[in-house]
Design a protein around this motif. Structure first.
Motif, PDB file in Angstrom:
ATOM      1  N   GLU A 166       0.840  -1.199   0.000  1.00  0.00           N
ATOM      2  CA  GLU A 166       0.000   0.000   0.000  1.00  0.00           C
ATOM      3  C   GLU A 166       0.872   1.244   0.000  1.00  0.00           C
ATOM      4  N   LEU A 167       0.340   2.302  -0.596  1.00  0.00           N
ATOM      5  CA  LEU A 167       0.959   3.618  -0.533  1.00  0.00           C
ATOM      6  C   LEU A 167      -0.127   4.635  -0.234  1.00  0.00           C
ATOM      7  N   PRO A 168       0.198   5.672   0.519  1.00  0.00           N
ATOM      8  CA  PRO A 168      -0.780   6.742   0.682  1.00  0.00           C
ATOM      9  C   PRO A 168      -0.929   7.480  -0.653  1.00  0.00           C
ATOM     10  N   VAL A 169      -2.150   7.569  -1.145  1.00  0.00           N
ATOM     11  CA  VAL A 169      -2.400   8.200  -2.444  1.00  0.00           C
ATOM     12  C   VAL A 169      -3.269   9.425  -2.225  1.00  0.00           C
ATOM     13  N   GLU A 170      -2.831  10.541  -2.782  1.00  0.00           N
ATOM     14  CA  GLU A 170      -3.579  11.788  -2.706  1.00  0.00           C
ATOM     15  C   GLU A 170      -4.115  12.122  -4.098  1.00  0.00           C
ATOM     16  N   PRO A 171      -5.112  13.016  -4.177  1.00  0.00           N
ATOM     17  CA  PRO A 171      -5.726  13.317  -5.479  1.00  0.00           C
ATOM     18  C   PRO A 171      -4.740  13.766  -6.563  1.00  0.00           C
ATOM     19  N   HIS A 172      -3.644  14.433  -6.174  1.00  0.00           N
ATOM     20  CA  HIS A 172      -2.682  14.918  -7.171  1.00  0.00           C
ATOM     21  C   HIS A 172      -1.690  13.841  -7.619  1.00  0.00           C
ATOM     22  N   ASP A 173      -1.644  12.689  -6.948  1.00  0.00           N
ATOM     23  CA  ASP A 173      -0.707  11.618  -7.302  1.00  0.00           C
ATOM     24  C   ASP A 173      -1.155  10.948  -8.599  1.00  0.00           C
ATOM     25  N   MET A 174      -0.285  10.953  -9.584  1.00  0.00           N
ATOM     26  CA  MET A 174      -0.602  10.382 -10.895  1.00  0.00           C
ATOM     27  C   MET A 174      -0.181   8.914 -10.934  1.00  0.00           C
ATOM     28  N   PRO A 175      -1.101   8.005 -11.281  1.00  0.00           N
ATOM     29  CA  PRO A 175      -0.766   6.580 -11.332  1.00  0.00           C
ATOM     30  C   PRO A 175       0.070   6.240 -12.565  1.00  0.00           C
ATOM     31  N   LEU A 176       0.694   5.081 -12.495  1.00  0.00           N
ATOM     32  CA  LEU A 176       1.491   4.562 -13.607  1.00  0.00           C
ATOM     33  C   LEU A 176       0.628   3.663 -14.484  1.00  0.00           C
ATOM     34  N   ASP A 177       1.039   3.499 -15.735  1.00  0.00           N
ATOM     35  CA  ASP A 177       0.402   2.542 -16.639  1.00  0.00           C
ATOM     36  C   ASP A 177       1.087   1.184 -16.561  1.00  0.00           C
ATOM     37  N   LEU A 178       2.412   1.198 -16.344  1.00  0.00           N
ATOM     38  CA  LEU A 178       3.236  -0.011 -16.281  1.00  0.00           C
ATOM     39  C   LEU A 178       4.398   0.238 -15.326  1.00  0.00           C
ATOM     40  N   VAL A 179       4.951  -0.835 -14.786  1.00  0.00           N
ATOM     41  CA  VAL A 179       6.190  -0.761 -14.008  1.00  0.00           C
ATOM     42  C   VAL A 179       7.088  -1.894 -14.482  1.00  0.00           C
ATOM     43  N   VAL A 180       8.339  -1.570 -14.769  1.00  0.00           N
ATOM     44  CA  VAL A 180       9.335  -2.554 -15.183  1.00  0.00           C
ATOM     45  C   VAL A 180      10.318  -2.753 -14.034  1.00  0.00           C
ATOM     46  N   THR A 181      10.532  -4.009 -13.655  1.00  0.00           N
ATOM     47  CA  THR A 181      11.578  -4.359 -12.695  1.00  0.00           C
ATOM     48  C   THR A 181      12.524  -5.332 -13.398  1.00  0.00           C
ATOM     49  N   PRO A 182      13.632  -5.700 -12.788  1.00  0.00           N
ATOM     50  CA  PRO A 182      14.531  -6.651 -13.438  1.00  0.00           C
ATOM     51  C   PRO A 182      13.902  -8.022 -13.711  1.00  0.00           C
ATOM     52  N   THR A 183      12.841  -8.352 -12.987  1.00  0.00           N
ATOM     53  CA  THR A 183      12.262  -9.696 -13.151  1.00  0.00           C
ATOM     54  C   THR A 183      10.843  -9.711 -13.672  1.00  0.00           C
ATOM     55  N   ARG A 184      10.194  -8.536 -13.774  1.00  0.00           N
ATOM     56  CA  ARG A 184       8.774  -8.566 -14.078  1.00  0.00           C
ATOM     57  C   ARG A 184       8.291  -7.262 -14.696  1.00  0.00           C
TER      58      ARG A 184
END
Length: 189
Positions: A166-184
């Motif tokens: 979980e992360l605290p999310v505020e109205p101005h926080d823009m979400p991501l479409d994708l996340v790349v990690t070394p394994t996924r």
């Protein structure tokens, strides 16, 4: 936890994670974007990247990869610490001879480099969720830029250890479409 406390804890965890990686492994990760991600990148898209801090997921190989494929590559640029973030053409992803020290002690394109609006933006982060929430450094630069450019494909680059429940999310926080990690590849969200 507050965002400030979470940032402190995530910075420490990221630093420990990167320090534990053998140098050979660090050189191999984030070498080339995964194929499912590349399928979402328009052929003529300008690509926004960043110059990584020592513990951030490295983006330099992606800059070279996209430049070799004929994409314009752009990096964040700030005229002053108070100025809004903009993106400017990065003409030398192999030698970085076109970069200068910026007001945040991060290398950036020079003042005379052409301003560019990326259609695909890779960004650093401190933490992310498997739903696309992102916690950045706290300056809000990416959130403000993305709010003004809502059609941009938003991709986070992160170490696997940066995934949180979980992360605290505020109205101005823009979400991501994708996340790349070394394994996924996480997403699309």
């Amino acid at each position: 936890m507050t965002k400030a406390e979470l940032r402190k804890a995530l910075r420490a965890a990221r630093r420990e994670h990167v320090a534990a990686l053998p140098e050979q492994v660090r050189a191999l990760v984030f070498h080339r974007p995964p194929a499912p991600l590349l399928e979402r990148v328009p052929e003529d898209a300008a690509i926004g990247l960043y110059v990584a801090h020592p513990h951030e997921a490295p983006a330099a190989s992606y800059a070279r990869f996209f430049a070799e494929r004929g994409h314009a590559v752009a990096l964040p640029r700030f005229a002053t610490r108070e100025a809004p973030m903009e993106f400017a053409l990065h003409t030398d992803p192999f030698g970085e001879s076109d970069l200068v020290e910026g007001p945040f002690a991060i290398r950036q394109p020079a003042a005379d480099a052409e301003a560019i609006e990326p259609q695909v933006l890779f960004m650093p982060l401190l933490g992310f969720t498997d739903r696309g929430d992102r916690l950045g450094q706290g300056g809000g630069h990416y959130d403000r830029w993305l709010a003004a450019h809502p059609d941009t494909l938003r991709i986070g680059l992160a170490w696997d250890s940066q995934l949180v429940g979980e992360l605290p999310v505020e109205p101005h926080d823009m979400p991501l479409d994708l996340v790349v990690t070394p394994t996924r590849l996480y997403g699309p969200f």
